[in-house]
Write a protein that holds these residues in place. Structure first.
Motif, mmCIF file in Angstrom:
data_model
loop_
_atom_site.group_PDB
_atom_site.id
_atom_site.type_symbol
_atom_site.label_atom_id
_atom_site.label_comp_id
_atom_site.label_asym_id
_atom_site.label_seq_id
_atom_site.Cartn_x
_atom_site.Cartn_y
_atom_site.Cartn_z
ATOM 1 N N LEU A 137 78.352 51.296 27.920
ATOM 2 C CA LEU A 137 79.114 52.075 27.936
ATOM 3 C C LEU A 137 78.142 52.217 29.093
ATOM 4 O O LEU A 137 78.464 52.913 30.399
ATOM 5 C CB LEU A 137 78.623 52.871 26.731
ATOM 6 C CG LEU A 137 79.762 53.632 26.143
ATOM 7 C CD1 LEU A 137 79.766 54.364 25.351
ATOM 8 C CD2 LEU A 137 80.907 53.513 26.941
ATOM 9 N N ASP A 138 76.683 52.434 29.366
ATOM 10 C CA ASP A 138 75.328 52.811 30.135
ATOM 11 C C ASP A 138 75.573 51.680 31.217
ATOM 12 O O ASP A 138 75.952 51.733 32.831
ATOM 13 C CB ASP A 138 74.528 52.623 29.879
ATOM 14 C CG ASP A 138 74.011 53.909 29.520
ATOM 15 O OD1 ASP A 138 74.393 54.699 29.010
ATOM 16 O OD2 ASP A 138 73.055 53.678 28.706
ATOM 17 N N ALA A 139 76.051 50.688 31.027
ATOM 18 C CA ALA A 139 76.247 49.469 32.061
ATOM 19 C C ALA A 139 77.726 48.957 33.254
ATOM 20 O O ALA A 139 77.876 49.479 33.972
ATOM 21 C CB ALA A 139 76.410 47.453 30.912
ATOM 22 N N ALA A 199 75.674 58.121 24.172
ATOM 23 C CA ALA A 199 76.151 57.465 26.086
ATOM 24 C C ALA A 199 77.434 57.843 25.984
ATOM 25 O O ALA A 199 77.970 57.544 27.563
ATOM 26 C CB ALA A 199 75.656 55.751 25.454
ATOM 27 N N GLU A 253 80.002 61.123 33.673
ATOM 28 C CA GLU A 253 80.139 60.600 34.819
ATOM 29 C C GLU A 253 81.240 60.639 35.423
ATOM 30 O O GLU A 253 81.860 60.630 36.773
ATOM 31 C CB GLU A 253 78.837 59.168 34.491
ATOM 32 C CG GLU A 253 78.338 60.082 34.685
ATOM 33 C CD GLU A 253 76.367 58.968 34.682
ATOM 34 O OE1 GLU A 253 77.334 57.119 34.695
ATOM 35 O OE2 GLU A 253 75.562 59.167 33.847
ATOM 36 N N SER A 309 75.842 52.191 23.332
ATOM 37 C CA SER A 309 74.936 52.661 24.180
ATOM 38 C C SER A 309 75.359 51.739 25.295
ATOM 39 O O SER A 309 75.542 52.162 26.955
ATOM 40 C CB SER A 309 74.180 52.672 23.112
ATOM 41 O OG SER A 309 73.826 53.802 22.422
ATOM 42 N N ALA A 310 74.201 50.432 24.856
ATOM 43 C CA ALA A 310 74.063 49.640 26.540
ATOM 44 C C ALA A 310 75.908 49.395 26.886
ATOM 45 O O ALA A 310 74.937 49.434 28.103
ATOM 46 C CB ALA A 310 73.083 48.281 26.068
ATOM 47 N N SER A 328 79.065 52.490 33.027
ATOM 48 C CA SER A 328 78.719 53.414 34.029
ATOM 49 C C SER A 328 78.061 53.229 35.641
ATOM 50 O O SER A 328 78.502 53.840 36.306
ATOM 51 C CB SER A 328 78.168 54.888 33.282
ATOM 52 O OG SER A 328 78.947 55.491 32.458
ATOM 53 N N ASP A 329 76.929 52.362 35.414
ATOM 54 C CA ASP A 329 76.439 51.929 36.350
ATOM 55 C C ASP A 329 76.565 51.159 37.506
ATOM 56 O O ASP A 329 77.376 51.369 38.812
ATOM 57 C CB ASP A 329 74.809 51.175 35.849
ATOM 58 C CG ASP A 329 74.173 52.178 35.165
ATOM 59 O OD1 ASP A 329 73.996 53.188 35.603
ATOM 60 O OD2 ASP A 329 73.009 51.159 34.325
ATOM 61 N N ARG A 370 77.565 60.947 28.395
ATOM 62 C CA ARG A 370 76.928 60.825 29.510
ATOM 63 C C ARG A 370 78.639 59.192 30.214
ATOM 64 O O ARG A 370 78.909 60.119 31.352
ATOM 65 C CB ARG A 370 75.755 59.703 29.785
ATOM 66 C CG ARG A 370 74.932 60.317 29.615
ATOM 67 C CD ARG A 370 73.994 59.414 29.735
ATOM 68 N NE ARG A 370 73.177 58.054 29.358
ATOM 69 C CZ ARG A 370 72.924 57.565 27.659
ATOM 70 N NH1 ARG A 370 72.624 58.657 27.302
ATOM 71 N NH2 ARG A 370 72.868 56.603 27.653
ATOM 72 N N PHE A 371 78.741 58.448 29.836
ATOM 73 C CA PHE A 371 80.038 58.056 30.144
ATOM 74 C C PHE A 371 81.387 58.855 30.853
ATOM 75 O O PHE A 371 81.712 58.325 32.196
ATOM 76 C CB PHE A 371 80.453 56.614 29.564
ATOM 77 C CG PHE A 371 81.566 56.498 29.423
ATOM 78 C CD1 PHE A 371 81.170 54.657 31.035
ATOM 79 C CD2 PHE A 371 83.128 56.389 29.237
ATOM 80 C CE1 PHE A 371 82.599 53.620 31.048
ATOM 81 C CE2 PHE A 371 84.025 55.348 29.379
ATOM 82 C CZ PHE A 371 84.090 54.007 30.446
ATOM 83 N N ARG A 374 79.575 53.318 39.109
ATOM 84 C CA ARG A 374 78.357 55.122 39.777
ATOM 85 C C ARG A 374 78.729 55.574 41.171
ATOM 86 O O ARG A 374 79.179 56.703 40.877
ATOM 87 C CB ARG A 374 77.407 54.559 39.659
ATOM 88 C CG ARG A 374 76.329 53.149 41.140
ATOM 89 C CD ARG A 374 75.540 54.018 41.649
ATOM 90 N NE ARG A 374 74.279 53.310 40.076
ATOM 91 C CZ ARG A 374 74.254 51.862 39.890
ATOM 92 N NH1 ARG A 374 75.016 50.772 41.257
ATOM 93 N NH2 ARG A 374 73.756 51.204 39.424
#
Length: 542
Positions: free
Chosen positions: A314-316, A212, A219, A311-312, A318-319, A215-216, A322
């Motif tokens: 970091l993904d949130a 994650a 991106e 992880s959640a 990033s989203d 990805r963060f 975006r």
């Protein structure tokens, strides 16, 4: 009953030394499927259990007798707590019938362990065993991980078990989902930022947040630095990686923080290093992402805290961002400077060896997933800042307590936990003799062990600090035994490096073996002051 509880927790190994007061526990272990690793010192046993817990995320178990045996294992227990590592320490204690008075070998162990554990308690009755053992493992393994301690009085050890008792089922505490409101607030801070930077710490490694984080960073095009404990959570060959921060004086990576206006702290904990080093004016905005709230510090004043699964989170984030990308990070040359320094070191043929050469050859000898344990001392400073690391928990350093001599016994715990990877203990000659007795444990138990000793006949880090701050040094020199003969006296192999080109093939040969090998490598620590001088000049230039 106690062994059944250990089996229910999935315990595979117990490290320790028996005593008169817990012989029945040891007898029960001998009849179980748990492997008892008899060590030569309780301190060594505690480090084995700690490093087992560090790489597995499951509490390592160390066992000792009462009094001096329990006190001996306290250093590894304290190291585990300050390094956020799950560990369960068990010891015998005098019977309840003599705890209240002056008595042979009695000290208040529960009180002694309380400051260095999350939970310290004595077992009052046989019926308490299932609940207390379940609580011990749950407390040790739940974020933030730590050591716990249970004292088992000798009358409990010898008491008959209640046939109706049984272990309590394991349960694992799951991380919460991140708060959408906090994610939105953090995203707005990043939208307003000009030069954000990520600091990834031990929590990111423990919580398997590497994918994650990559990805963060990729991106959003944000540069990432790691702490000593976070090494590998962001691969050092990723274009957004700028290296490891925590060197005793300013390093290349510090300049990335100088230019930053926002710090995204991912799994960072204050014990890893003082935040004043990256936020001296306390003027940077800080986004704290972890599974628990941040500690309070004047230089770590959190603007937004996202508490939950890393992880959640970091993904949130990033989203939410975006459509937002930062310019290519200008800090990339900082990582290039460190890579150039390592490359030059790899070609340095001086003898004794330059530290950069030893780091380069160590990296060349190990695969991406192999594990190196780096002991405390000057060796830690060189390895932590220069050793390229590509996966979490493959470069293990004690930076909470910064304990000397954990690496040799700790390597045995890692080898038992990860039998399919190569494991190397790297340590100075000062730390080596503090726990070298565990070489016998490795030979007797047939546990592969390779130890690379950086030899300078002194406490090199203390000499470095004295020279740096006082301009002179005192009481830091000593003599060493013949390491080759010392290794052979244990039934192990020993090598002494006599030229720069001998180190890499010797390391490769030792790591390919499944036995026990000591490699003594003379090191030229005159490079220490040259390094701090170079970094000081760079600081002045910038």
């Amino acid at each position: 009953m106690m062994v059944r509880c250990l089996e229910s927790e999935g315990v595979q190994f117990v490290f320790g030394i028996p005593g008169e007061e817990n012989i029945r526990l040891v007898q029960a272990l001998a009849k179980s499927g748990i492997r008892y690793i008899l060590t030569r010192h309780e301190q060594g046993a505690s480090f084995m259990a700690e490093m087992y817990g560090r790489v597995t995320g499951r509490a390592g178990v160390v066992s000792a007798t009462l009094g001096p045996g329990a006190i001996n294992m306290q250093l590894g227990v304290a190291d585990a707590t300050t390094n956020s590592t799950p560990l369960v320490a068990l010891s015998a204690q005098v019977g309840h019938d003599r705890e209240y008075k002056e008595s042979h070998q009695f000290v208040d162990l529960v009180s002694m362990f309380a400051p260095i554990t999350r939970w310290s308690a004595g077992v009052p009755t046989v019926r308490a065993i299932p609940e207390m053992f379940r609580k011990a493992f749950k407390s040790a393994e739940t974020e933030r991980p730590a050591a716990v301690y249970l004292a088992v009085p000798e009358n409990i050890d010898s008491a008959p078990a209640d046939a109706a008792l049984s272990p309590l089922p394991r349960n694992v505490v799951r991380a919460e989902a991140p708060s959408p409101n906090q994610v939105t607030r953090a995203a707005q801070i990043l939208r307003d930022a000009k030069s954000p930077i990520v600091l990834a710490g031990h929590g990111a490694a423990r919580n398997n947040a590497s994918a994650a984080l990559i990805r963060f960073a990729n991106e959003l095009r944000i540069p990432v630095a790691t702490t000593f404990h976070g090494k590998g959570v962001m691969p050092d060959d990723d274009p957004n990686s700028i290296g490891t921060i925590g060197f005793m004086r300013r390093d290349y990576v510090n300049f990335g923080f100088d230019a930053a206006d926002v710090i995204v702290a991912v799994g960072y904990e204050l014990q890893e290093f003082d935040p004043v080093r990256i936020n001296p004016a306390a003027d940077k905005k800080i986004i704290h992402i972890h599974r628990f709230p941040a500690e309070v510090d004047g230089h770590y004043s959190v603007d937004v805290g996202i508490v939950g699964d890393i992880s959640a989170s970091l993904d949130a984030l990033s989203d939410t961002l975006r459509d937002h990308r930062f310019p290519v990070a200008p800090q990339a040359p900082l990582c290039d400077m460190l890579a150039d320094e390592l490359q030059r070191g790899a070609q340095d043929s001086r003898f004794p060896l330059a530290p950069q050469r030893v780091v380069a050859d160590t990296r060349a000898a190990l695969g991406r997933s192999d594990v190196v344990l780096v002991d405390t001392g000057a060796v830690k400073m060189w390895m932590a800042r220069m050793y390229p690391t590509y996966e979490p928990n493959t470069c293990l350093i004690s930076n909470g307590l910064s304990t000397m001599a954990f690496a040799l016994p700790g390597a045995l715990g890692v080898s038992l936990a990860l039998p399919d990877v190569k494991v190397l203990a790297v340590m100075g000659d000062g730390a080596f003799l503090m726990n070298s007795q565990e070489i016998e444990t490795a030979v007797r138990e047939h546990i592969p062990l390779v130890v690379l000793i950086w030899e300078d006949n002194g406490y090199g880090l203390i000499e470095w600090k004295m020279d740096l701050e006082l301009g002179e040094h005192h009481y830091v020199s000593f003599a060493n035994p013949d390491i080759v003969k010392y290794a052979e006296s244990f039934g192990a192999k020993g090598y002494r490096i006599s030229s720069a080109d001998e180190l890499l093939p010797t390391l490769r040969s030792a790591l390919a073996d499944d036995g026990v090998t000591l490699i003594c490598c003379p090191v030229d620590y005159s490079e220490n002051l040259r390094l701090t001088d170079r970094l000081g000049q760079l600081d002045d230039a910038l």
